[in-house]
Design a protein around this motif. Structure first.
Motif, PDB file in Angstrom:
ATOM      1  N   ILE A  70       0.721  -1.129  -0.284  1.00 30.34           N
ATOM      2  CA  ILE A  70       0.089  -0.180  -0.089  1.00 30.34           C
ATOM      3  C   ILE A  70       0.717   1.200   0.010  1.00 30.34           C
ATOM      4  O   ILE A  70       0.736   2.145  -0.731  1.00 30.34           O
ATOM      5  CB  ILE A  70      -0.920  -0.149   1.170  1.00 30.34           C
ATOM      6  N   SER A  71       1.882   1.439   0.797  1.00 33.38           N
ATOM      7  CA  SER A  71       2.629   2.514   1.025  1.00 33.38           C
ATOM      8  C   SER A  71       3.587   2.473  -0.356  1.00 33.38           C
ATOM      9  O   SER A  71       3.381   3.778  -1.016  1.00 33.38           O
ATOM     10  CB  SER A  71       3.782   2.157   1.986  1.00 33.38           C
ATOM     11  N   GLY A  72       3.924   1.526  -1.081  1.00 34.85           N
ATOM     12  CA  GLY A  72       4.680   1.750  -2.251  1.00 34.85           C
ATOM     13  C   GLY A  72       3.707   2.228  -3.408  1.00 34.85           C
ATOM     14  O   GLY A  72       4.329   2.976  -4.467  1.00 34.85           O
ATOM     15  N   LEU A  73       2.455   1.751  -3.285  1.00 33.32           N
ATOM     16  CA  LEU A  73       1.545   2.151  -4.511  1.00 33.32           C
ATOM     17  C   LEU A  73       0.919   3.719  -4.276  1.00 33.32           C
ATOM     18  O   LEU A  73       0.635   4.199  -5.268  1.00 33.32           O
ATOM     19  CB  LEU A  73       0.461   1.274  -4.562  1.00 33.32           C
ATOM     20  N   LEU A  74       0.654   3.898  -2.849  1.00 32.58           N
ATOM     21  CA  LEU A  74      -0.074   5.233  -2.609  1.00 32.58           C
ATOM     22  C   LEU A  74       0.881   6.389  -2.032  1.00 32.58           C
ATOM     23  O   LEU A  74       0.819   7.345  -2.401  1.00 32.58           O
ATOM     24  CB  LEU A  74      -1.289   4.833  -1.845  1.00 32.58           C
ATOM     25  N   ILE A  75       1.696   5.690  -1.120  1.00 32.76           N
ATOM     26  CA  ILE A  75       2.092   6.932  -0.323  1.00 32.76           C
ATOM     27  C   ILE A  75       3.451   7.369  -0.777  1.00 32.76           C
ATOM     28  O   ILE A  75       3.790   8.408  -0.768  1.00 32.76           O
ATOM     29  CB  ILE A  75       2.517   6.427   1.139  1.00 32.76           C
ATOM     30  N   TYR A  76       4.196   6.298  -1.411  1.00 31.01           N
ATOM     31  CA  TYR A  76       5.761   6.661  -2.017  1.00 31.01           C
ATOM     32  C   TYR A  76       5.655   6.195  -3.350  1.00 31.01           C
ATOM     33  O   TYR A  76       6.086   5.521  -3.917  1.00 31.01           O
ATOM     34  CB  TYR A  76       6.637   5.967  -1.005  1.00 31.01           C
ATOM     35  N   PRO A  77       4.745   6.875  -4.370  1.00 27.97           N
ATOM     36  CA  PRO A  77       4.207   6.339  -5.718  1.00 27.97           C
ATOM     37  C   PRO A  77       5.692   6.609  -6.556  1.00 27.97           C
ATOM     38  O   PRO A  77       5.480   5.869  -7.761  1.00 27.97           O
ATOM     39  CB  PRO A  77       3.245   7.214  -6.119  1.00 27.97           C
ATOM     40  N   GLU A  78       6.650   7.163  -6.085  1.00 24.24           N
ATOM     41  CA  GLU A  78       7.854   7.169  -7.283  1.00 24.24           C
ATOM     42  C   GLU A  78       8.989   6.180  -6.643  1.00 24.24           C
ATOM     43  O   GLU A  78      10.028   6.361  -7.111  1.00 24.24           O
ATOM     44  CB  GLU A  78       8.518   8.923  -6.862  1.00 24.24           C
ATOM     45  N   GLY A  79       8.694   5.389  -5.538  1.00 26.75           N
ATOM     46  CA  GLY A  79       9.551   4.603  -5.271  1.00 26.75           C
ATOM     47  C   GLY A  79       9.718   3.218  -6.064  1.00 26.75           C
ATOM     48  O   GLY A  79       9.461   3.217  -7.069  1.00 26.75           O
ATOM     49  N   PRO A  80      10.303   2.363  -5.160  1.00 26.97           N
ATOM     50  CA  PRO A  80      10.433   0.950  -5.891  1.00 26.97           C
ATOM     51  C   PRO A  80       8.948   0.264  -6.531  1.00 26.97           C
ATOM     52  O   PRO A  80       9.386  -0.522  -7.610  1.00 26.97           O
ATOM     53  CB  PRO A  80      11.131   0.052  -4.968  1.00 26.97           C
ATOM     54  N   LEU A  81       7.963   0.626  -6.103  1.00 27.86           N
ATOM     55  CA  LEU A  81       6.895   0.031  -6.670  1.00 27.86           C
ATOM     56  C   LEU A  81       6.292   1.054  -7.726  1.00 27.86           C
ATOM     57  O   LEU A  81       5.071   0.879  -7.858  1.00 27.86           O
ATOM     58  CB  LEU A  81       5.936  -0.213  -5.634  1.00 27.86           C
ATOM     59  N   SER A  82       6.823   1.856  -8.287  1.00 27.41           N
ATOM     60  CA  SER A  82       6.386   2.937  -9.246  1.00 27.41           C
ATOM     61  C   SER A  82       6.009   2.171 -10.612  1.00 27.41           C
ATOM     62  O   SER A  82       6.825   1.576 -11.147  1.00 27.41           O
ATOM     63  CB  SER A  82       7.496   3.952  -9.664  1.00 27.41           C
ATOM     64  N   LEU A  83       4.719   2.273 -10.778  1.00 27.57           N
ATOM     65  CA  LEU A  83       3.931   1.534 -12.151  1.00 27.57           C
ATOM     66  C   LEU A  83       4.067   2.425 -13.206  1.00 27.57           C
ATOM     67  O   LEU A  83       3.599   2.003 -14.296  1.00 27.57           O
ATOM     68  CB  LEU A  83       2.509   1.189 -11.748  1.00 27.57           C
ATOM     69  N   GLU A  84       5.021   3.496 -12.947  1.00 28.73           N
ATOM     70  CA  GLU A  84       5.219   4.407 -14.152  1.00 28.73           C
ATOM     71  C   GLU A  84       6.383   3.636 -15.056  1.00 28.73           C
ATOM     72  O   GLU A  84       6.626   4.311 -16.373  1.00 28.73           O
ATOM     73  CB  GLU A  84       5.456   5.902 -13.843  1.00 28.73           C
ATOM     74  N   ARG A  85       7.125   2.897 -14.297  1.00 30.98           N
ATOM     75  CA  ARG A  85       8.150   2.271 -15.012  1.00 30.98           C
ATOM     76  C   ARG A  85       7.536   1.006 -15.728  1.00 30.98           C
ATOM     77  O   ARG A  85       6.589   0.718 -15.547  1.00 30.98           O
ATOM     78  CB  ARG A  85       9.349   1.942 -13.847  1.00 30.98           C
TER      79      ARG A  85
END
Length: 301
Positions: A244-259
């Motif tokens: 949840i954190s990776g998708l919502l709270i830190y969207p530019e982090g390692p779970l960024s789905l823009e990549r």
């Protein structure tokens, strides 16, 4: 209880099983041949484990750095990597590898030969020491162990996991010692080695988990007592909250789905499309609903 005495009996076991294999006609008694190969694998693994303990006791400050192991898959590191490497050296000398460029083979074969010769020397020296003074490690013994540890690390680093060779019959040196000749899982497929980029991505995930824990403590989802007490539930709670954190709270982090899937860690890349669906569902939740969801994910239900 002495390690050198344990080594002596383990070495005797390996020698005895190798002698039985050499005296057996595998075509006439294939079942017994497979039984002996299994015994050889187990006895060699036991011998290497004792040798590792001896080096930790005898030359703890002179061991070669193993930092490079971070690039190897975790599942391989817990599955007798030493046996795998020595088996690789045996097959390399026997010329049974399919995936070796000639230039690489020219460089690797001397390393493999030096490693296996060093191992034979270690076995001889430790056997003699166990029969004379099994409670001490004189300087000649230490020197032989340091040399073997260095050669093993250099070969492991240069070659690494991911080898493929013909069949499962194994390779036996002229000296008569065969190392792990039946590791079919090892010789049947290539194992991916982590690139520097993948190692960095996994370090980013570690940071994400740390930030997730810090946020969960701040919001009261977790308590410091749970962490200090190694509460088993945390093994489920923290990864759930981290997604949840990776998708919502830190969207530019390692779970960024823009990549693209190739640009995120392979820990999560197989679930790329599923993560997109989860993110889309999370985005429509209100703040209260998100809080309720996170608290629900912290339970054992």
């Amino acid at each position: 209880p002495r390690l050198l005495s344990q080594f002596f009996f383990a070495d005797e076991r390996v020698t005895r099983v190798v002698a039985e294999i050499n005296g057996l006609d595998a075509e006439l008694d294939p079942q017994q041949y497979l039984v002996l190969l299994n015994q050889l694998h187990l006895s060699q693994a036991h011998l290497l484990a004792i040798l590792e303990r001896i080096m930790e006791e005898c030359i703890p400050t002179q061991r070669h750095s193993r930092d490079y192991l971070v690039k190897f898959p975790e599942e391989l590191l817990v599955d007798n990597l030493g046996n795998h490497m020595l088996f690789a050296a045996e097959c390399l000398l026997a010329g049974t590898f399919l995936e070796v460029e000639e230039a690489d083979g020219v460089q690797l074969r001397p390393q493999a030969r030096n490693l296996l010769c060093s191992l034979e020397l270690v076995r001889t020296v430790l056997r003699e020491q166990s029969l004379s003074q099994p409670g001490s490690y004189p300087e000649p013994v230490r020197a032989v162990l340091v040399q073997f540890d260095r050669l093993f690390a250099e070969f492991e680093l240069r070659w690494g996991p991911g080898l493929r060779c013909w069949g499962g019959g194994g390779c036996t040196r002229a000296g008569g010692t065969s190392w792990s000749p039946w590791i079919s899982s090892y010789v049947s497929s290539l194992v991916a080695v982590k690139s520097p980029e993948e190692i960095y991505r996994q370090q980013e995930i570690i940071v994400l988990f740390c930030e997730t824990v810090e946020r969960a403590l701040r919001l009261g989802y977790l308590t410091q007592e749970m962490i200090d007490g190694y509460e088993p539930l945390l093994m489920f709670t923290i990864p759930r909250l981290a997604i949840i954190s990776g998708l919502l709270i830190y969207p530019e982090g390692p779970l960024s789905l823009e990549r693209s899937p190739e640009q995120i860690s392979r820990v999560f890349s197989p679930f790329y499309n599923l993560l997109k669906k989860i993110r889309d569902l999370l985005r429509v939740l209100s703040e209260e609903e998100l809080c309720l969801l996170e608290r629900s994910l912290c339970t054992a239900e």
